[in-house]
Each structure stands twice: as C-alpha cells, then as structure tokens.
Scaffold this motif. Structure first.
Motif, PDB file in Angstrom:
ATOM      1  N   GLY A  67       4.069   8.167  11.098  1.00  0.00           N
ATOM      2  CA  GLY A  67       3.064   7.510  10.274  1.00  0.00           C
ATOM      3  C   GLY A  67       3.660   6.739   9.116  1.00  0.00           C
ATOM      4  O   GLY A  67       3.083   6.616   8.062  1.00  0.00           O
ATOM      5  N   ILE A  68       4.838   6.208   9.305  1.00  0.00           N
ATOM      6  CA  ILE A  68       5.412   5.419   8.234  1.00  0.00           C
ATOM      7  C   ILE A  68       5.923   4.101   8.800  1.00  0.00           C
ATOM      8  O   ILE A  68       6.270   4.013   9.965  1.00  0.00           O
ATOM      9  CB  ILE A  68       6.608   6.128   7.572  1.00  0.00           C
ATOM     10  CG1 ILE A  68       7.473   6.752   8.662  1.00  0.00           C
ATOM     11  CG2 ILE A  68       6.145   7.153   6.574  1.00  0.00           C
ATOM     12  CD1 ILE A  68       8.789   7.216   8.161  1.00  0.00           C
TER      13      ILE A  68
ATOM     14  N   ASP B 292     -15.950   3.889   2.851  1.00  0.00           N
ATOM     15  CA  ASP B 292     -16.865   4.696   3.682  1.00  0.00           C
ATOM     16  C   ASP B 292     -16.744   6.191   3.381  1.00  0.00           C
ATOM     17  O   ASP B 292     -17.619   6.972   3.724  1.00  0.00           O
ATOM     18  CB  ASP B 292     -16.588   4.442   5.166  1.00  0.00           C
ATOM     19  CG  ASP B 292     -15.157   4.770   5.533  1.00  0.00           C
ATOM     20  OD1 ASP B 292     -14.940   5.617   6.406  1.00  0.00           O
ATOM     21  OD2 ASP B 292     -14.231   4.194   4.922  1.00  0.00           O
TER      22      ASP B 292
ATOM     23  N   HIS C  12      -2.643   4.772   2.867  1.00  0.00           N
ATOM     24  CA  HIS C  12      -3.782   4.160   2.188  1.00  0.00           C
ATOM     25  C   HIS C  12      -4.487   3.125   3.062  1.00  0.00           C
ATOM     26  O   HIS C  12      -5.530   2.620   2.697  1.00  0.00           O
ATOM     27  CB  HIS C  12      -3.358   3.565   0.837  1.00  0.00           C
ATOM     28  CG  HIS C  12      -3.214   4.614  -0.224  1.00  0.00           C
ATOM     29  ND1 HIS C  12      -3.301   4.340  -1.554  1.00  0.00           N
ATOM     30  CD2 HIS C  12      -3.010   5.945  -0.128  1.00  0.00           C
ATOM     31  CE1 HIS C  12      -3.154   5.470  -2.250  1.00  0.00           C
ATOM     32  NE2 HIS C  12      -2.957   6.444  -1.399  1.00  0.00           N
ATOM     33  N   GLY C  13      -3.886   2.815   4.223  1.00  0.00           N
ATOM     34  CA  GLY C  13      -4.623   2.009   5.190  1.00  0.00           C
ATOM     35  C   GLY C  13      -4.034   0.653   5.507  1.00  0.00           C
ATOM     36  O   GLY C  13      -4.734  -0.219   6.043  1.00  0.00           O
TER      37      GLY C  13
ATOM     38  N   THR D 277      -4.136  -0.041   9.357  1.00  0.00           N
ATOM     39  CA  THR D 277      -5.511  -0.161   9.828  1.00  0.00           C
ATOM     40  C   THR D 277      -6.094  -1.510   9.407  1.00  0.00           C
ATOM     41  O   THR D 277      -6.743  -2.202  10.197  1.00  0.00           O
ATOM     42  CB  THR D 277      -6.372   0.985   9.254  1.00  0.00           C
ATOM     43  OG1 THR D 277      -5.683   2.209   9.449  1.00  0.00           O
ATOM     44  CG2 THR D 277      -7.723   1.044   9.932  1.00  0.00           C
TER      45      THR D 277
ATOM     46  N   ALA E 246       0.838  -1.195   0.000  1.00  0.00           N
ATOM     47  CA  ALA E 246       0.000   0.000   0.000  1.00  0.00           C
ATOM     48  C   ALA E 246       0.866   1.234   0.000  1.00  0.00           C
ATOM     49  O   ALA E 246       1.987   1.212   0.492  1.00  0.00           O
ATOM     50  CB  ALA E 246      -0.911   0.022   1.224  1.00  0.00           C
ATOM     51  N   HIS E 247       0.334   2.288  -0.550  1.00  0.00           N
ATOM     52  CA  HIS E 247       1.030   3.573  -0.454  1.00  0.00           C
ATOM     53  C   HIS E 247       0.811   4.103   0.963  1.00  0.00           C
ATOM     54  O   HIS E 247      -0.172   3.760   1.613  1.00  0.00           O
ATOM     55  CB  HIS E 247       0.447   4.537  -1.484  1.00  0.00           C
ATOM     56  CG  HIS E 247       1.200   5.821  -1.578  1.00  0.00           C
ATOM     57  ND1 HIS E 247       2.461   5.888  -2.103  1.00  0.00           N
ATOM     58  CD2 HIS E 247       0.876   7.088  -1.200  1.00  0.00           C
ATOM     59  CE1 HIS E 247       2.880   7.138  -2.056  1.00  0.00           C
ATOM     60  NE2 HIS E 247       1.939   7.881  -1.507  1.00  0.00           N
ATOM     61  N   ILE E 248       1.734   4.950   1.417  1.00  0.00           N
ATOM     62  CA  ILE E 248       1.613   5.565   2.735  1.00  0.00           C
ATOM     63  C   ILE E 248       0.233   6.181   2.915  1.00  0.00           C
ATOM     64  O   ILE E 248      -0.260   6.875   2.020  1.00  0.00           O
ATOM     65  CB  ILE E 248       2.712   6.639   2.914  1.00  0.00           C
ATOM     66  CG1 ILE E 248       4.053   5.932   3.081  1.00  0.00           C
ATOM     67  CG2 ILE E 248       2.431   7.550   4.093  1.00  0.00           C
ATOM     68  CD1 ILE E 248       5.245   6.833   2.925  1.00  0.00           C
TER      69      ILE E 248
ATOM     70  N   ALA F 129     -11.357  -0.461   5.992  1.00  0.00           N
ATOM     71  CA  ALA F 129     -10.566  -1.014   7.094  1.00  0.00           C
ATOM     72  C   ALA F 129     -10.979  -0.348   8.394  1.00  0.00           C
ATOM     73  O   ALA F 129     -10.866  -0.915   9.471  1.00  0.00           O
ATOM     74  CB  ALA F 129      -9.081  -0.785   6.825  1.00  0.00           C
TER      75      ALA F 129
HETATM   76  P1  GTP Z   1       1.865   3.634   6.624  1.00  0.00           P
HETATM   77  O1  GTP Z   1       2.007   2.861   7.891  1.00  0.00           O
HETATM   78  O2  GTP Z   1       2.463   4.978   6.723  1.00  0.00           O
HETATM   79  O3  GTP Z   1       2.283   2.887   5.415  1.00  0.00           O
HETATM   80  O4  GTP Z   1       0.338   4.011   6.432  1.00  0.00           O
HETATM   81  P2  GTP Z   1      -0.800   2.966   6.325  1.00  0.00           P
HETATM   82  O5  GTP Z   1      -0.953   2.595   4.905  1.00  0.00           O
HETATM   83  O6  GTP Z   1      -0.526   1.893   7.296  1.00  0.00           O
HETATM   84  O7  GTP Z   1      -2.065   3.811   6.704  1.00  0.00           O
HETATM   85  P3  GTP Z   1      -2.897   3.744   8.049  1.00  0.00           P
HETATM   86  O8  GTP Z   1      -3.484   2.411   8.280  1.00  0.00           O
HETATM   87  O9  GTP Z   1      -2.077   4.326   9.128  1.00  0.00           O
HETATM   88  O10 GTP Z   1      -4.079   4.708   7.654  1.00  0.00           O
HETATM   89  C1  GTP Z   1      -3.873   6.050   7.299  1.00  0.00           C
HETATM   90  C2  GTP Z   1      -5.080   6.872   7.701  1.00  0.00           C
HETATM   91  O11 GTP Z   1      -6.226   6.458   6.977  1.00  0.00           O
HETATM   92  C3  GTP Z   1      -5.444   6.723   9.172  1.00  0.00           C
HETATM   93  O12 GTP Z   1      -5.836   7.975   9.650  1.00  0.00           O
HETATM   94  C4  GTP Z   1      -6.608   5.749   9.152  1.00  0.00           C
HETATM   95  O13 GTP Z   1      -7.478   5.947  10.234  1.00  0.00           O
HETATM   96  C5  GTP Z   1      -7.284   6.092   7.851  1.00  0.00           C
HETATM   97  N1  GTP Z   1      -8.003   4.939   7.285  1.00  0.00           N
HETATM   98  C6  GTP Z   1      -7.529   3.694   7.064  1.00  0.00           C
HETATM   99  N2  GTP Z   1      -8.487   2.921   6.526  1.00  0.00           N
HETATM  100  C7  GTP Z   1      -9.589   3.703   6.392  1.00  0.00           C
HETATM  101  C8  GTP Z   1     -10.918   3.485   5.895  1.00  0.00           C
HETATM  102  O14 GTP Z   1     -11.299   2.405   5.466  1.00  0.00           O
HETATM  103  N3  GTP Z   1     -11.744   4.546   5.922  1.00  0.00           N
HETATM  104  C9  GTP Z   1     -11.376   5.765   6.391  1.00  0.00           C
HETATM  105  N4  GTP Z   1     -12.266   6.738   6.382  1.00  0.00           N
HETATM  106  N5  GTP Z   1     -10.151   6.001   6.877  1.00  0.00           N
HETATM  107  C10 GTP Z   1      -9.273   4.989   6.874  1.00  0.00           C
END
Ligand code: GTP
Length: 600
Positions: free
Chosen positions: A53-54, A136, A17-18, A21, A13-15, A165
């Motif tokens: 956040g990475i 969502d 993108h979730g 979560t 996933a890109h940074i 997620a």
């Molecule tokens: P890195 O760890 O930096 O690679 O980021 P990541 O890809 O793990 O992203 P992360 O899960 O931290 O999510 C980034 C942001 O998006 C957070 O604020 C989450 O709460 C939000 N987020 C993740 N999934 C969803 C979703 O399904 N819906 C919404 N609305 N927000 C989401």
C-alpha cells in the motif's frame, strides 16, 4: 500542440489519504482508461507497492479532458513516491509540474509527510490546490482539516475543494480546478532543448526508458542528444507520451510536454533522475536545468547468502536490480564468520527492505541480513578522515581523534495527549529538543535533532505504538556531529562475531551490551555445550550471559509417539536451519543479526 492547453500536475498526499484512489478516479472520468480495463489502482504498478500500500516508483499518465469552456486540455498527472527515503526523486517530479493537488484525509488531518512534500512543492513554485478527501466518512471534519492546512502550511483554504475519491463526489470540480487554477507551462519552443529526467526504468528490449518533462525546445525521434550530468550521448530512437499501461510514440515532444524517450541506454545509472537532456550539437553552450544531485546511500547492511553456492546468483541479482535502481550500491564483503557476501548501501530503511524483499522473492535467494548501520566519519591520528559503513571496521580509540555521526532534524505530528510519551521517546534516543508547537487545539508538532542511528532502529515503530498509530514523522539530514562513540563487540563462545558488532555512545554501552547479550541468549538455539555470550569494548567485557547446553532428551520426547508430529518437528528444524550462519561452532539465526534493532 498548444501549450496554453497543457496542465502538468501531481498529487501530494500522506500514505492512505487517497492519492491512488483519486488518480484512478481522474483517469476514469477523463475516459483515459475504460471501465473494464480499470484494475484497482493503476498507477501503483509494482506488486510490492500494491501489497504494502505504498507508492515507490514514479509513473505518469496523460489525460485528454473536455473542460466546461468547450476546449480540450491535456492533463499530465505525474506520480510522486510517498516516502521519506525518496525526497530527491519527489523534488524532481515536482519540478516537472506547474501545480499540485494537496490531498488531505478530512477524517485524519494533516500528517508530517504531507507537510514535507508541500514545502518541496512550494520551493518549486507550484500552484497548490488543497483537496479535502473522504467527505463520505462520518468522521470527516472539513473545517478542522482546513484550519490545520492553514496553520501548518499557511495555505489559504477558502477555495479548498472537498471530495470523495471513493464515491466520485466532487471529482468533476477537481478537473475544472486543475484547468482553471494551475498555470500552463511556459511557451519556450524557440529555445534550445532542455528536458528534465524525473524517472526511468530498465527494459530488457529497449534499454532504459526515461520519463521526461521538456522545459524548452523540442526533442524529436532521431535526435542526437546528450545527458548533462553523465556526459553520455545517445540517439533518441523513440519519443512519445504515456498513458497507463501504454506508451504512444510521437514525432516529437515539445516545450511543456511530458513523455518518454529511449535509445540504447544500458543502465539507469546513465540516466539519473534530475539529469538534463540537451541536443548533442549544443551541449557545450546549453546549461543544465537545476543542480543534479547524486543519490547518496545513508544506510548500509551486509547481505550474505545462506548457502555459499548462491554467492554468484546474489551478485547477478544485485546487478540486475541496479539496472533499475541507480541509488542501490554494493561491493563485495568477505568475513571469516559470514563467508562471501556484499555490503550494500541504501537511501533509507524502506529502500533497504524493498531491495531485500525483491532479492528473496524475485530471485529466490535465502539471505542473512546484518543490522543496518549509518555511515560514520572517523578523524584519524594522521589527520585523514575515513568513512566507516560497518561497525566492525571502527578502529581502536588509540588510533583515532574523533568519530562523527549523521544527525537528522525530526518532526512528529501527534494528537496532544501523546506528546509527553513521544518526547520521552525522543529523549531516550539521544534527541535534542528543538520546538513544540500547537497546530490546532488538539494536535501538536514536536521537533528534535537526533542521531540518524537512533532513528533507524525501531524508532518509527515505537512512535506508532506509543501514539496508538496516530503520530506521523518526517526527518531530513542536517550533517555530522562528533560524539563519544565506541565499538561494542560481541563474542560468542569466546569468538569475536564481527557482524554483530555495534557502534554505540559510551554512556549506553553497558545498557546495550546487557540487553543485547540477554536477547541473543533468547535467539540463539541451545547447543550440545554451554555457550558464553559477551559484550566488550576493546579488551574490557561490559556484559555477559550464557546459553545452557541442550538437554539430551529433547528429541526423545517425540519417539514412540505420533509420527506426523515428529516429522513436523524435523521439518521445522530444517526450515529453521535455512537461515543460519555458523560463527565458530555456534549456529546463529537471522533474528540474532537483527537483535540490536529491538532491544526494548
Ligand atoms: P499510498 O499509495 O500508500 O500513498 O496511499 P494512497 O494515498 O494512494 O491511498 P489510497 O488511494 O490507496 O487509499 C487508501 C485507502 O483509503 C483505501 O482503502 C481507499 O479505498 C480509501 N479511500 C480513498 N479515498 C476515499 C474516500 O474518498 N472515501 C473513503 N471512505 N475511503 C477512501
């Protein structure tokens, strides 16, 4: 042990993108962690990672999942670092899997990094399941995102999954898809042991703990093993499986399984990511898995303690960090201007920032950091070639035949309205145009070849600001090319300042010299005397400016007035003093050493 019911997968996933979560959600739905234990984002367990956040370090988690077919499955989620500096590590963790979830934020679309990692996954023959996340959100556009995935990666999105997620919608279907679509590992228990190291960390009690994927055979507690690339032999004191926050010892790890082992390994440099573990008795006839790659630093900088008394502490801290970070390299560097310090090599800019931050935070060091530089290859008159990792070490043009610098292939993804300004930026940075392609009606991919030196200044920030944050980029090394490069020296008060020297293209020397002397004038505080600033190529001065002397009444202003205000001013000065190095008679602040990074 039943290999047909094991699934090894990772999430690409890109940074933002979730990924984290979704990972948390999977752990929760398989009851791998209890709700109350659930800290936010378990998989990123370094503080620094969470703050920024990475995801930097790899981790793995084993889940037990009761599928709709009534069978229990073991799902191993292997985490991958999400940043360009760690491509080789990403490729090794992908090699430990049979499949990947490709998570794309449906409100954002595909980003450059996603593509790069997906190509790595395809190169490892992984089964890729596209997952469109954040449904969502009102801005989520499933069709457009699916179309982007198809046009950029060529991946069929008919069976793409959609989920949130955050709310959990669609996540149950993802678990089922992992079981149904990702192939189980090959059953190769009867073959000799071969296990791939995809991560490791240093623990002061047990030594290095390595994370492995057993590809064939099995590894048991008590086995005598050998690491193919390092050539070292160890006894596997313990092997076991991984759940978040806990390691569970086991008798053995068998073909297809993922877990850990340790056994008196002193430093992570003896247990490198990508190395193959085999049984010691068979080490001559059993071949290593894939080509092991030595991590090669591409960016160097100087680290100097502000207080010379901290030199020893800096050395010890670097040694400690290196126990856990095989890619970090350093050697002593002394200069008359800076005193004793170290020249350190990193995999990239992010890697460099992480190390600096950890040194200051965890080891309480005050450092002066010099501007990062790439490694130049210099062909000397006598036919030899030398590596130059510090601009001040570039010899005079009369002593050399040519200088080559590293180039990268750069790809940017952006909404089409920013393509003009981004191409201008790339051109400004000596980029050579390669290609522009529409990904969808609204978004384009732009390719350039460019000197790495131009990328490691403020290129990323400039790209972000020109595109209002919408563009993303990715680059990879493509080799060295000769250019007309010169060393631009800086003189402060007539004295050479080697840590401020730069290697620049001859055509840019004048502009850079002018901008740099102007910037230094702003950054270096006034002295009691006038300070001339000059930029020179050899004996030739190409630009100059000067800092006018301090007026005598600067402090006088505070007298007679508010005492607390004066105190504050003095405190501020004391703090300011902390990050200075004297070059000749002039105190130069930290920012000045980095000035070249943002001249525009
Ligand atoms: P890195 O760890 O930096 O690679 O980021 P990541 O890809 O793990 O992203 P992360 O899960 O931290 O999510 C980034 C942001 O998006 C957070 O604020 C989450 O709460 C939000 N987020 C993740 N999934 C969803 C979703 O399904 N819906 C919404 N609305 N927000 C989401």
């Amino acid at each position: 042990y039943e290999p047909s019911r094991i699934r090894n997968f990772c999430i690409i996933a890109h940074i933002d993108h979730g990924k984290s979560t979704l990972a948390d959600r999977l752990l929760q739905m398989t009851k791998t962690v209890e709700e109350r234990e659930m800290k936010q984002q378990l998989l990123d367990n370094m503080d620094l990672e969470r703050e920024r956040g990475i995801t930097i370090k790899l981790q793995a988690a084993r889940m037990n999942y009761l599928a709709k077919d009534g069978e229990w499955y073991v799902l191993n989620l292997i985490d991958t670092p999400g940043h360009v500096d760690f491509t080789y590590e990403v490729s090794r963790s992908l090699a430990a899997c049979e499949g990947a979830l490709l998570v794309v934020d449906a409100s954002q679309g595909v980003e450059a990094q996603t593509i790069a990692n997906t190509y790595l996954a395809l190169a490892s023959d992984l089964e890729i399941i596209p997952v469109l996340n954040k449904i969502d959100l009102p801005g989520a556009d499933l069709d457009a995102t699916a179309q982007e995935v198809e046009s950029t990666i060529g991946l069929d999105c008919t069976d793409a999954l959609a989920c949130s997620a955050k709310t959990g919608v669609g996540v149950a279907e993802i678990l089922e898809a992992i079981v149904a679509r990702i192939p189980p590992p090959a059953a190769r228990l009867d073959e000799p042991l071969r296990a791939l190291i995809f991560d490791s960390y240093y623990d002061s009690y047990r030594g290095v703990v390595v994370f492995i994927r057993v590809v064939s055979g099995q590894i048991c507690a008590g086995d005598k093993v050998r690491f193919k690339a390092s050539g070292k032999a160890y006894e596997a004191l313990e092997v076991g499986t991984l759940t978040p926050g806990a390691e569970k010892p086991a008798e053995a790890l068998r073909a297809g399984e993922v877990g850990y082992m340790y056994g008196g390994i002193k430093s992570v440099s003896d247990a490198r990511v990508g190395d193959t573990i085999v049984l010691n008795k068979a080490h001559e006839e059993v071949e290593a898995l894939a080509d092991y790659m030595e991590p090669i630093p591409v960016v160097y900088c100087g680290l100097f303690p502000v207080e010379t008394t901290q030199y020893q502490l800096l050395r010890e801290s670097l040694e400690k960090l290196q126990l856990n970070d095989a890619a970090l390299s350093f050697e002593p560097e002394t200069s008359s201007a800076m005193g004793f310090g170290f020249r350190c090599g990193f995999l990239g800019l992010l890697h460099m920032e992480i190390v600096q931050e950890r040194l200051e935070r965890e080891y309480d060091l005050d450092l002066i950091v010099t501007a990062p530089t790439v490694v130049y290859k210099v062909q000397m008159n006598d036919g030899s070639e030398i590596d130059v990792d510090s601009p001040s070490k570039l010899v005079d043009s009369s002593e050399r035949v040519s200088v080559s610098e590293p180039y990268v292939a750069l790809e940017m993804f952006t909404p089409k309205e920013y393509s003009g300004t981004l191409m201008e930026l790339a051109q400004d940075r000596r980029g050579e145009y390669v290609d522009l392609k529409f990904l969808t009606e609204k978004r384009v991919s732009i390719k350039y070849e460019m000197p790495l030196a131009e990328v490691i200044t403020d290129f990323f920030d400039a790209m972000k600001s020109r595109s209002k944050g919408y563009a993303s980029m990715e680059y990879s090394m493509i080799g060295y090319r000769p250019n007309d490069l010169v060393r631009l020296d800086i003189l402060i008060n007539g004295e050479l300042a080697p840590p401020l020297a730069n290697i620049v293209h001859r055509d840019a020397a004048f502009t850079v010299g002018k901008a740099l002397t102007k910037k230094l004038k702003e950054l270096i505080p006034r002295q009691m005397f006038k300070v001339p600033l000059q930029a020179a190529i050899g004996q030739k001065i190409v630009a100059s400016s000067s800092i006018s002397p301090m007026r005598k009444d600067v402090l006088a202003k505070c007298y007679g007035g508010d005492v607390s205000r004066k105190k504050k001013l003095l405190q501020k000065q004391a703090k300011g003093k902390k990050r200075m190095k004297a070059i000749g008679r002039v105190n130069v602040p930290q920012e000045a050493f980095m000035a070249v990074l943002n001249l525009k």
